[in-house]
Scaffold this active site. Sequence first.
Site, PDB file in Angstrom:
ATOM      1  N   GLY A  56      11.454  -7.408  -7.070  1.00 56.24           N
ATOM      2  CA  GLY A  56      10.755  -8.703  -6.983  1.00 56.24           C
ATOM      3  C   GLY A  56       9.865  -8.916  -8.193  1.00 56.24           C
ATOM      4  O   GLY A  56       9.767 -10.019  -8.736  1.00 56.24           O
ATOM      5  N   ASN A  57       9.226  -7.836  -8.678  1.00 53.72           N
ATOM      6  CA  ASN A  57       8.366  -7.955  -9.861  1.00 53.72           C
ATOM      7  C   ASN A  57       9.194  -8.191 -11.121  1.00 53.72           C
ATOM      8  O   ASN A  57       8.694  -8.741 -12.087  1.00 53.72           O
ATOM      9  CB  ASN A  57       7.503  -6.702 -10.031  1.00 53.72           C
ATOM     10  CG  ASN A  57       6.379  -6.685  -9.021  1.00 53.72           C
ATOM     11  OD1 ASN A  57       5.662  -7.671  -8.862  1.00 53.72           O
ATOM     12  ND2 ASN A  57       6.229  -5.586  -8.311  1.00 53.72           N
ATOM     13  N   LYS A  70      12.443  -3.164  -0.067  1.00 56.87           N
ATOM     14  CA  LYS A  70      13.846  -3.496  -0.346  1.00 56.87           C
ATOM     15  C   LYS A  70      14.636  -2.310  -0.885  1.00 56.87           C
ATOM     16  O   LYS A  70      15.861  -2.264  -0.746  1.00 56.87           O
ATOM     17  CB  LYS A  70      13.959  -4.693  -1.292  1.00 56.87           C
ATOM     18  CG  LYS A  70      13.499  -4.439  -2.711  1.00 56.87           C
ATOM     19  CD  LYS A  70      14.634  -4.281  -3.656  1.00 56.87           C
ATOM     20  CE  LYS A  70      14.194  -3.958  -5.053  1.00 56.87           C
ATOM     21  NZ  LYS A  70      12.952  -3.314  -5.338  1.00 56.87           N
ATOM     22  N   LYS A  85      11.556   3.826  -4.584  1.00 56.42           N
ATOM     23  CA  LYS A  85      12.814   3.774  -5.354  1.00 56.42           C
ATOM     24  C   LYS A  85      13.427   5.174  -5.441  1.00 56.42           C
ATOM     25  O   LYS A  85      14.634   5.343  -5.262  1.00 56.42           O
ATOM     26  CB  LYS A  85      12.558   3.246  -6.772  1.00 56.42           C
ATOM     27  CG  LYS A  85      12.077   1.817  -6.773  1.00 56.42           C
ATOM     28  CD  LYS A  85      11.900   1.275  -8.171  1.00 56.42           C
ATOM     29  CE  LYS A  85      10.997   0.069  -8.150  1.00 56.42           C
ATOM     30  NZ  LYS A  85      11.239  -0.905  -7.075  1.00 56.42           N
ATOM     31  N   LYS A 132       2.634  -2.014   1.908  1.00 58.12           N
ATOM     32  CA  LYS A 132       3.542  -2.755   1.011  1.00 58.12           C
ATOM     33  C   LYS A 132       2.764  -3.782   0.187  1.00 58.12           C
ATOM     34  O   LYS A 132       2.241  -4.757   0.730  1.00 58.12           O
ATOM     35  CB  LYS A 132       4.597  -3.463   1.875  1.00 58.12           C
ATOM     36  CG  LYS A 132       5.560  -4.326   1.105  1.00 58.12           C
ATOM     37  CD  LYS A 132       6.621  -3.512   0.429  1.00 58.12           C
ATOM     38  CE  LYS A 132       7.292  -4.279  -0.685  1.00 58.12           C
ATOM     39  NZ  LYS A 132       7.792  -3.426  -1.734  1.00 58.12           N
TER      40      LYS A 132
HETATM   41  N1  LIG Z   1       6.465   7.802 -12.152  1.00 60.56           N
HETATM   42  C1  LIG Z   1       6.722   6.548 -12.519  1.00 60.56           C
HETATM   43  N2  LIG Z   1       7.688   6.286 -13.440  1.00 60.56           N
HETATM   44  C2  LIG Z   1       7.953   5.026 -13.820  1.00 60.56           C
HETATM   45  N3  LIG Z   1       7.310   3.922 -13.332  1.00 60.56           N
HETATM   46  C3  LIG Z   1       6.348   4.115 -12.399  1.00 60.56           C
HETATM   47  C4  LIG Z   1       6.006   5.423 -11.946  1.00 60.56           C
HETATM   48  N4  LIG Z   1       5.016   5.327 -11.023  1.00 60.56           N
HETATM   49  C5  LIG Z   1       4.747   4.020 -10.911  1.00 60.56           C
HETATM   50  N5  LIG Z   1       5.535   3.270 -11.713  1.00 60.56           N
HETATM   51  C6  LIG Z   1       5.469   1.798 -11.771  1.00 60.56           C
HETATM   52  O1  LIG Z   1       6.382   1.321 -10.800  1.00 60.56           O
HETATM   53  C7  LIG Z   1       6.894   0.060 -11.265  1.00 60.56           C
HETATM   54  C8  LIG Z   1       8.118  -0.307 -10.457  1.00 60.56           C
HETATM   55  O2  LIG Z   1       7.702  -0.656  -9.141  1.00 60.56           O
HETATM   56  P1  LIG Z   1       7.546  -2.191  -8.677  1.00 60.56           P
HETATM   57  O3  LIG Z   1       6.998  -3.041  -9.776  1.00 60.56           O
HETATM   58  O4  LIG Z   1       6.869  -2.176  -7.370  1.00 60.56           O
HETATM   59  O5  LIG Z   1       9.066  -2.500  -8.478  1.00 60.56           O
HETATM   60  P2  LIG Z   1       9.942  -3.809  -8.295  1.00 60.56           P
HETATM   61  O6  LIG Z   1      10.628  -3.987  -9.627  1.00 60.56           O
HETATM   62  O7  LIG Z   1      10.898  -3.386  -7.223  1.00 60.56           O
HETATM   63  O8  LIG Z   1       9.077  -4.956  -7.893  1.00 60.56           O
HETATM   64  C9  LIG Z   1       7.102   0.295 -12.731  1.00 60.56           C
HETATM   65  O9  LIG Z   1       7.183  -0.918 -13.451  1.00 60.56           O
HETATM   66  C10 LIG Z   1       5.874   1.130 -13.093  1.00 60.56           C
HETATM   67  O10 LIG Z   1       4.795   0.295 -13.480  1.00 60.56           O
HETATM   68  N1  LIG Z   2      10.435  -6.442  -0.304  1.00 57.49           N
HETATM   69  C1  LIG Z   2      10.241  -5.712  -1.451  1.00 57.49           C
HETATM   70  O1  LIG Z   2      10.404  -4.502  -1.476  1.00 57.49           O
HETATM   71  O2  LIG Z   2       9.844  -6.429  -2.557  1.00 57.49           O
HETATM   72  P1  LIG Z   2       9.498  -5.873  -4.029  1.00 57.49           P
HETATM   73  O3  LIG Z   2      10.743  -5.243  -4.578  1.00 57.49           O
HETATM   74  O4  LIG Z   2       9.116  -7.113  -4.785  1.00 57.49           O
HETATM   75  O5  LIG Z   2       8.365  -4.908  -3.915  1.00 57.49           O
END
Ligand SMILES: Nc1ncnc2c1ncn2[C@@H]1O[C@H](COP(=O)(O)OP(=O)(O)O)[C@@H](O)[C@H]1O
Ligand SMILES: NC(=O)OP(=O)(O)O
Length: 310
Positions: free
Chosen positions: A11-12, A210, A272, A127
């Site tokens: 989502g980000n 997700k 993840k 979350k």
């Molecule tokens: N050990 C790690 N290695 C790489 N990224 C990490 C780590 N711990 C935290 N992150 C952060 O997690 C982010 C990905 O999670 P998030 O932004 O929640 O995912 P999404 O893309 O699903 O929204 C990365 O962009 C980074 O800033």
């Molecule tokens: N629902 C969910 O996991 O959304 P993000 O990937 O944006 O965190």
Amino acid sequence: MGNKIVVALGGNALGNTVKEQLELASVAAKSIVDLMETGHDIIVTHGNGPQVGMISKAMNYAYEKNIIGTELPMAESSALSVGYIGFHLQNAIQNELRKRGMNKGVASVVTQVLVDKEDGGFRNPTKPIGAFVAKEEAQMLEKETGYKFVEDSGRGYRRVIASPKPVDIIELESIRNLSDHSVVIACGGGGIPVIEENGKLIGAEAVIDKDLTSALLARLIDADVFIILTAVEHVAINFNQPNMKKLEVITQKELKTYVGEGHFAAGSMLPKVLAAMDFTGSGKNKKAIITSLENSSRALRENAGTIIIS
Ligand SMILES: Nc1ncnc2c1ncn2[C@@H]1O[C@H](COP(=O)(O)OP(=O)(O)O)[C@@H](O)[C@H]1O
Ligand SMILES: NC(=O)OP(=O)(O)O
């Protein structure tokens, strides 16, 4: 009917505004169509953290100000976000297919995901959703709204809500059948959480992770490859520290050790990594990839990004 790849989009990684999301959806679409050209059936899942947070905040503000006559529960906020993101992805993938002279259907399935009403996640919100705010604003919003905020991976503070684990995918067979002929967008936002009461499915006040739902889908649909696309090209140990080290090809067992050592942030990279391990542990020759949106087809062809093997 071909081998299947489940691709999860963060989502980000889809930005914060309509314009950003449209542009990033077209970047995702290029990767998705590149992956299609490897001969696989593609099922796209996506997050909705920023989007569901925005929708929930706007609708609840509008209700408090008497602009609209109803509060919007979280399940319905998720449903709106899934339509919004699904439209952009369908539009972008279809435009990319047309550009390449390819003819294929693209369809979204609004997906209900069963959760356990006794799941501990309902009592302990983890979350992150919505926009990142500074600490002072988070403290002010906590007082004003009663929402809970936490620090998210060095990027600022975000509202957190309940996130029970996915147990089952209600529309699984529809997704499976559709994916034989079309690119399918499914389990958006981790799926809309539903609990079962007296045989009836009822929307729940939560947002499912997700990555965990995508791993469940990849397992149940017997995918060969599960790709998680996010904002970083590699998973790292000692993340954001001077001794940070990118992980490349890694076994599930090695990764488990790093999980135990606390290298991955809860609510962002940890789900993840756990999702990737859940998938690779489900059978022989299963491969999970965690990488950036831009890197996805290179990741499949050249082992770029973080590759997790059984
Ligand atoms: N050990 C790690 N290695 C790489 N990224 C990490 C780590 N711990 C935290 N992150 C952060 O997690 C982010 C990905 O999670 P998030 O932004 O929640 O995912 P999404 O893309 O699903 O929204 C990365 O962009 C980074 O800033
Ligand atoms: N629902 C969910 O996991 O959304 P993000 O990937 O944006 O965190």
